[in-house]
Design a protein around this motif. Sequence first.
Motif, PDB file in Angstrom:
ATOM      1  N   UNK A  87     -15.486   6.426   5.523  1.00  0.00           N
ATOM      2  CA  UNK A  87     -14.183   6.540   6.177  1.00  0.00           C
ATOM      3  C   UNK A  87     -13.126   6.810   5.112  1.00  0.00           C
ATOM      4  N   UNK A  88     -12.403   7.915   5.256  1.00  0.00           N
ATOM      5  CA  UNK A  88     -11.433   8.322   4.239  1.00  0.00           C
ATOM      6  C   UNK A  88     -10.082   7.650   4.464  1.00  0.00           C
ATOM      7  N   UNK A  89      -9.609   6.946   3.442  1.00  0.00           N
ATOM      8  CA  UNK A  89      -8.268   6.364   3.470  1.00  0.00           C
ATOM      9  C   UNK A  89      -7.281   7.380   2.922  1.00  0.00           C
ATOM     10  N   UNK A  90      -6.328   7.797   3.743  1.00  0.00           N
ATOM     11  CA  UNK A  90      -5.375   8.819   3.324  1.00  0.00           C
ATOM     12  C   UNK A  90      -4.488   8.333   2.179  1.00  0.00           C
ATOM     13  N   UNK A  91      -4.102   7.066   2.219  1.00  0.00           N
ATOM     14  CA  UNK A  91      -3.165   6.560   1.208  1.00  0.00           C
ATOM     15  C   UNK A  91      -3.756   6.568  -0.197  1.00  0.00           C
ATOM     16  N   UNK A  92      -5.088   6.383  -0.301  1.00  0.00           N
ATOM     17  CA  UNK A  92      -5.727   6.332  -1.618  1.00  0.00           C
ATOM     18  C   UNK A  92      -6.641   7.525  -1.877  1.00  0.00           C
ATOM     19  N   UNK A  93      -6.790   8.408  -0.884  1.00  0.00           N
ATOM     20  CA  UNK A  93      -7.726   9.549  -0.932  1.00  0.00           C
ATOM     21  C   UNK A  93      -9.124   9.110  -1.376  1.00  0.00           C
ATOM     22  N   UNK A  94      -9.558   7.945  -0.886  1.00  0.00           N
ATOM     23  CA  UNK A  94     -10.884   7.422  -1.239  1.00  0.00           C
ATOM     24  C   UNK A  94     -11.579   6.925   0.018  1.00  0.00           C
ATOM     25  N   UNK A 119       0.844  -1.194   0.000  1.00  0.00           N
ATOM     26  CA  UNK A 119       0.000   0.000   0.000  1.00  0.00           C
ATOM     27  C   UNK A 119       0.876   1.240   0.000  1.00  0.00           C
ATOM     28  N   UNK A 120       0.829   2.007  -1.087  1.00  0.00           N
ATOM     29  CA  UNK A 120       1.642   3.213  -1.219  1.00  0.00           C
ATOM     30  C   UNK A 120       0.743   4.442  -1.295  1.00  0.00           C
ATOM     31  N   UNK A 121       1.236   5.606  -0.867  1.00  0.00           N
ATOM     32  CA  UNK A 121       0.447   6.837  -0.985  1.00  0.00           C
ATOM     33  C   UNK A 121       0.124   7.134  -2.446  1.00  0.00           C
ATOM     34  N   UNK A 122      -1.038   7.746  -2.678  1.00  0.00           N
ATOM     35  CA  UNK A 122      -1.490   7.986  -4.043  1.00  0.00           C
ATOM     36  C   UNK A 122      -0.542   8.912  -4.807  1.00  0.00           C
ATOM     37  N   UNK A 163     -18.570   8.279  -7.520  1.00  0.00           N
ATOM     38  CA  UNK A 163     -17.210   7.919  -7.131  1.00  0.00           C
ATOM     39  C   UNK A 163     -17.018   8.078  -5.627  1.00  0.00           C
ATOM     40  N   UNK A 164     -16.107   7.298  -5.092  1.00  0.00           N
ATOM     41  CA  UNK A 164     -15.727   7.443  -3.695  1.00  0.00           C
ATOM     42  C   UNK A 164     -14.337   8.030  -3.555  1.00  0.00           C
ATOM     43  N   UNK A 165     -13.700   8.349  -4.694  1.00  0.00           N
ATOM     44  CA  UNK A 165     -12.316   8.822  -4.701  1.00  0.00           C
ATOM     45  C   UNK A 165     -12.252  10.345  -4.811  1.00  0.00           C
ATOM     46  N   UNK A 166     -11.616  10.979  -3.843  1.00  0.00           N
ATOM     47  CA  UNK A 166     -11.517  12.440  -3.860  1.00  0.00           C
ATOM     48  C   UNK A 166     -10.656  12.939  -5.017  1.00  0.00           C
TER      49      UNK A 166
END
Length: 256
Positions: A146-153, A66-69, A122-125
Amino acid sequence: MLNIAERHQVIINKLQQEGYVAVVDLCKDLNVSPVTIRKDLKLLEEKGLLFKTHGGATQQNPYTVDRPVNEKEKIQSIEKLKIGTEAAKLISDNDSIVIASGTTVQALARAINVKGNLMVVTGALNVAMELLKLDNNVEIIQLGGVLRKSSTSVTGNYAKNALSDFFCSKLFLGVDGIDLEFGLTTTNSMEAQLNREMIKVSQKTIVLADSTKFGRRGFGRICGFEDIDQIITDSGISDSTIKALEGLGVKVTIAE
Protein backbone atom coordinates in the motif's frame (compact mmCIF):
# COMPACT_ATOMS: atom_id res chain seq x y z
CA MET A 1 16.58 30.02 47.80
CA LEU A 2 15.61 31.45 44.40
CA ASN A 3 12.22 33.06 43.88
CA ILE A 4 9.82 31.91 41.14
CA ALA A 5 11.08 34.38 38.51
CA GLU A 6 14.69 33.38 39.14
CA ARG A 7 13.82 29.67 38.94
CA HIS A 8 12.04 30.23 35.63
CA GLN A 9 15.07 32.04 34.24
CA VAL A 10 17.35 29.16 35.26
CA ILE A 11 15.02 26.67 33.58
CA ILE A 12 14.86 28.71 30.34
CA ASN A 13 18.64 29.16 30.28
CA LYS A 14 19.20 25.43 30.76
CA LEU A 15 16.69 24.67 27.98
CA GLN A 16 18.48 27.01 25.58
CA GLN A 17 21.80 25.35 26.34
CA GLU A 18 20.72 21.70 26.27
CA GLY A 19 17.36 21.60 24.48
CA TYR A 20 15.84 19.44 27.25
CA VAL A 21 15.50 19.62 31.02
CA ALA A 22 14.62 16.80 33.41
CA VAL A 23 12.52 17.32 36.54
CA VAL A 24 14.92 15.28 38.66
CA ASP A 25 17.91 17.41 37.59
CA LEU A 26 16.07 20.69 38.17
CA CYS A 27 15.12 19.55 41.69
CA LYS A 28 18.79 19.05 42.51
CA ASP A 29 19.97 22.26 40.83
CA LEU A 30 17.30 24.48 42.41
CA ASN A 31 16.87 22.60 45.69
CA VAL A 32 13.08 22.39 45.43
CA SER A 33 10.53 19.58 45.28
CA PRO A 34 9.28 17.83 42.10
CA VAL A 35 5.85 19.37 42.75
CA THR A 36 7.34 22.88 42.58
CA ILE A 37 9.25 22.12 39.38
CA ARG A 38 6.17 20.66 37.68
CA LYS A 39 4.21 23.80 38.60
CA ASP A 40 7.02 25.92 37.13
CA LEU A 41 7.03 23.91 33.92
CA LYS A 42 3.25 24.17 33.63
CA LEU A 43 3.38 27.96 33.99
CA LEU A 44 6.18 28.24 31.42
CA GLU A 45 4.25 26.00 29.01
CA GLU A 46 1.16 28.21 29.38
CA LYS A 47 3.34 31.16 28.38
CA GLY A 48 4.50 29.26 25.30
CA LEU A 49 8.12 29.08 26.45
CA LEU A 50 8.46 25.27 26.47
CA PHE A 51 6.67 21.95 25.98
CA LYS A 52 6.19 19.61 28.91
CA THR A 53 7.15 15.97 28.39
CA HIS A 54 7.11 12.92 30.63
CA GLY A 55 9.71 13.70 33.29
CA GLY A 56 10.83 17.04 31.91
CA ALA A 57 10.44 19.65 29.20
CA THR A 58 11.79 20.48 25.75
CA GLN A 59 12.10 23.58 23.58
CA GLN A 60 10.32 22.11 20.59
CA ASN A 61 6.98 20.39 20.21
CA PRO A 62 7.72 16.75 21.15
CA TYR A 63 5.02 15.33 18.87
CA THR A 64 5.77 14.91 15.19
CA VAL A 65 3.42 15.76 12.34
CA ASP A 66 3.10 13.76 9.12
CA ARG A 67 4.30 16.06 6.32
CA PRO A 68 4.58 15.42 2.56
CA VAL A 69 8.01 14.19 1.49
CA ASN A 70 8.58 17.19 -0.81
CA GLU A 71 8.05 19.49 2.17
CA LYS A 72 10.26 17.45 4.52
CA GLU A 73 13.05 17.40 1.94
CA LYS A 74 13.52 21.17 2.37
CA ILE A 75 13.90 20.94 6.16
CA GLN A 76 17.48 20.61 7.47
CA SER A 77 18.59 19.91 3.90
CA ILE A 78 22.29 20.68 4.49
CA GLU A 79 22.39 18.48 7.59
CA LYS A 80 20.65 15.64 5.73
CA LEU A 81 23.21 15.88 2.92
CA LYS A 82 26.08 15.57 5.41
CA ILE A 83 24.40 12.66 7.21
CA GLY A 84 23.71 10.84 3.94
CA THR A 85 27.30 11.31 2.80
CA GLU A 86 28.65 10.00 6.11
CA ALA A 87 26.33 6.98 6.00
CA ALA A 88 27.41 6.12 2.45
CA LYS A 89 30.93 5.49 3.77
CA LEU A 90 29.58 2.42 5.58
CA ILE A 91 28.50 0.72 2.35
CA SER A 92 31.10 -1.58 0.83
CA ASP A 93 31.49 -3.32 -2.52
CA ASN A 94 29.30 -6.42 -2.96
CA ASP A 95 27.16 -5.35 -0.01
CA SER A 96 23.47 -6.10 0.50
CA ILE A 97 21.49 -3.43 2.36
CA VAL A 98 17.99 -2.28 3.23
CA ILE A 99 17.06 1.39 2.90
CA ALA A 100 13.86 2.45 4.65
CA SER A 101 11.82 5.57 3.86
CA GLY A 102 12.40 9.27 4.45
CA THR A 103 14.30 12.23 3.06
CA THR A 104 17.47 11.62 5.07
CA VAL A 105 17.87 8.11 3.64
CA GLN A 106 17.08 9.60 0.23
CA ALA A 107 20.18 11.76 0.73
CA LEU A 108 22.09 8.53 1.43
CA ALA A 109 20.85 7.02 -1.84
CA ARG A 110 22.21 10.03 -3.72
CA ALA A 111 25.61 9.70 -2.03
CA ILE A 112 26.22 5.98 -2.67
CA ASN A 113 29.43 5.39 -4.59
CA VAL A 114 30.58 1.77 -4.87
CA LYS A 115 32.67 0.12 -7.57
CA GLY A 116 31.54 -3.44 -6.94
CA ASN A 117 28.03 -4.83 -6.98
CA LEU A 118 25.41 -3.59 -4.54
CA MET A 119 22.02 -5.11 -3.68
CA VAL A 120 19.45 -2.69 -2.22
CA VAL A 121 16.05 -3.63 -0.81
CA THR A 122 13.70 -0.68 -0.32
CA GLY A 123 10.03 0.16 -0.02
CA ALA A 124 10.56 3.86 -0.79
CA LEU A 125 9.91 5.08 -4.33
CA ASN A 126 11.97 8.25 -3.87
CA VAL A 127 14.93 6.11 -2.77
CA ALA A 128 14.51 3.74 -5.73
CA MET A 129 14.41 6.68 -8.16
CA GLU A 130 17.70 7.99 -6.77
CA LEU A 131 19.28 4.55 -7.04
CA LEU A 132 18.22 4.28 -10.70
CA LYS A 133 20.52 7.22 -11.44
CA LEU A 134 23.55 5.23 -10.24
CA ASP A 135 25.64 2.80 -12.26
CA ASN A 136 24.22 -0.52 -13.43
CA ASN A 137 26.07 -2.43 -10.71
CA VAL A 138 23.35 -1.42 -8.22
CA GLU A 139 20.48 -3.93 -8.18
CA ILE A 140 17.22 -2.68 -6.67
CA ILE A 141 14.54 -4.85 -5.12
CA GLN A 142 11.43 -2.69 -4.81
CA LEU A 143 8.97 -3.87 -2.17
CA GLY A 144 5.28 -3.74 -3.05
CA GLY A 145 2.29 -2.86 -0.93
CA VAL A 146 0.00 0.00 0.00
CA LEU A 147 1.59 3.26 -1.15
CA ARG A 148 1.64 6.16 1.31
CA LYS A 149 1.50 9.39 -0.68
CA SER A 150 3.01 11.52 2.08
CA SER A 151 6.20 9.42 2.26
CA THR A 152 6.14 7.87 -1.27
CA SER A 153 6.80 4.50 0.41
CA VAL A 154 4.88 1.25 0.79
CA THR A 155 3.47 -0.41 3.90
CA GLY A 156 1.37 -3.49 4.64
CA ASN A 157 1.59 -7.27 4.60
CA TYR A 158 2.87 -7.58 1.01
CA ALA A 159 6.02 -5.68 1.91
CA LYS A 160 6.41 -7.40 5.29
CA ASN A 161 6.07 -10.88 3.79
CA ALA A 162 8.53 -10.11 0.98
CA LEU A 163 11.18 -9.09 3.50
CA SER A 164 11.22 -12.59 4.99
CA ASP A 165 13.01 -13.80 1.83
CA PHE A 166 16.09 -11.64 2.48
CA PHE A 167 18.88 -11.07 4.96
CA CYS A 168 21.08 -8.00 4.61
CA SER A 169 24.19 -6.69 6.29
CA LYS A 170 22.81 -3.23 7.12
CA LEU A 171 19.55 -1.35 7.47
CA PHE A 172 19.61 2.42 7.01
CA LEU A 173 16.60 3.69 8.89
CA GLY A 174 15.01 7.13 8.85
CA VAL A 175 12.78 8.16 11.78
CA ASP A 176 10.51 11.03 12.78
CA GLY A 177 11.33 11.01 16.47
CA ILE A 178 13.97 9.81 18.93
CA ASP A 179 12.96 9.94 22.59
CA LEU A 180 15.31 8.61 25.25
CA GLU A 181 12.41 7.08 27.17
CA PHE A 182 10.02 6.05 24.37
CA GLY A 183 12.52 4.98 21.70
CA LEU A 184 12.38 5.49 17.93
CA THR A 185 9.15 6.48 16.24
CA THR A 186 7.48 7.44 12.97
CA THR A 187 4.19 9.19 12.28
CA ASN A 188 2.53 6.09 10.78
CA SER A 189 1.93 2.85 12.70
CA MET A 190 1.95 0.63 9.58
CA GLU A 191 5.30 2.06 8.55
CA ALA A 192 6.59 1.39 12.06
CA GLN A 193 5.57 -2.27 11.67
CA LEU A 194 7.45 -2.54 8.37
CA ASN A 195 10.51 -0.92 9.94
CA ARG A 196 10.50 -3.58 12.66
CA GLU A 197 10.52 -6.30 10.00
CA MET A 198 13.46 -4.55 8.33
CA ILE A 199 15.35 -4.63 11.61
CA LYS A 200 14.74 -8.39 11.90
CA VAL A 201 16.28 -9.12 8.48
CA SER A 202 19.35 -6.91 8.97
CA GLN A 203 22.56 -7.70 10.77
CA LYS A 204 23.11 -4.07 11.77
CA THR A 205 20.68 -1.14 12.10
CA ILE A 206 21.95 2.38 11.43
CA VAL A 207 19.62 5.31 12.10
CA LEU A 208 19.97 8.50 10.06
CA ALA A 209 18.39 11.45 11.86
CA ASP A 210 19.14 15.17 12.02
CA SER A 211 19.31 16.75 15.47
CA THR A 212 15.75 18.17 15.34
CA LYS A 213 14.41 14.60 15.66
CA PHE A 214 15.70 14.18 19.23
CA GLY A 215 13.27 14.66 22.08
CA ARG A 216 10.30 14.04 19.78
CA ARG A 217 7.71 11.27 19.53
CA GLY A 218 5.68 10.03 16.58
CA PHE A 219 2.46 8.02 16.71
CA GLY A 220 4.03 4.68 15.75
CA ARG A 221 6.81 3.24 17.91
CA ILE A 222 9.43 1.39 15.86
CA CYS A 223 11.74 0.00 18.54
CA GLY A 224 13.88 0.69 21.57
CA PHE A 225 17.59 1.47 21.57
CA GLU A 226 18.51 -2.16 22.18
CA ASP A 227 17.55 -2.85 18.54
CA ILE A 228 19.86 -0.28 16.92
CA ASP A 229 23.61 -0.13 16.62
CA GLN A 230 24.46 3.36 15.43
CA ILE A 231 22.95 6.82 14.95
CA ILE A 232 24.38 9.26 12.43
CA THR A 233 23.33 12.85 13.10
CA ASP A 234 24.60 16.45 12.93
CA SER A 235 26.41 18.70 15.39
CA GLY A 236 23.15 20.12 16.75
CA ILE A 237 22.75 17.15 19.10
CA SER A 238 23.49 17.98 22.75
CA ASP A 239 26.40 16.44 24.66
CA SER A 240 24.00 15.10 27.29
CA THR A 241 22.00 13.25 24.62
CA ILE A 242 25.17 11.74 23.13
CA LYS A 243 26.25 10.57 26.58
CA ALA A 244 22.82 9.05 27.27
CA LEU A 245 22.78 7.20 23.93
CA GLU A 246 26.28 5.85 24.40
CA GLY A 247 25.22 4.69 27.86
CA LEU A 248 22.50 2.69 26.12
CA GLY A 249 25.09 1.01 23.91
CA VAL A 250 24.44 3.08 20.76
CA LYS A 251 27.35 4.45 18.73
CA VAL A 252 26.82 8.13 17.82
CA THR A 253 28.50 9.57 14.72
CA ILE A 254 28.47 13.30 13.98
CA ALA A 255 28.46 14.07 10.26
CA GLU A 256 30.79 16.99 9.51
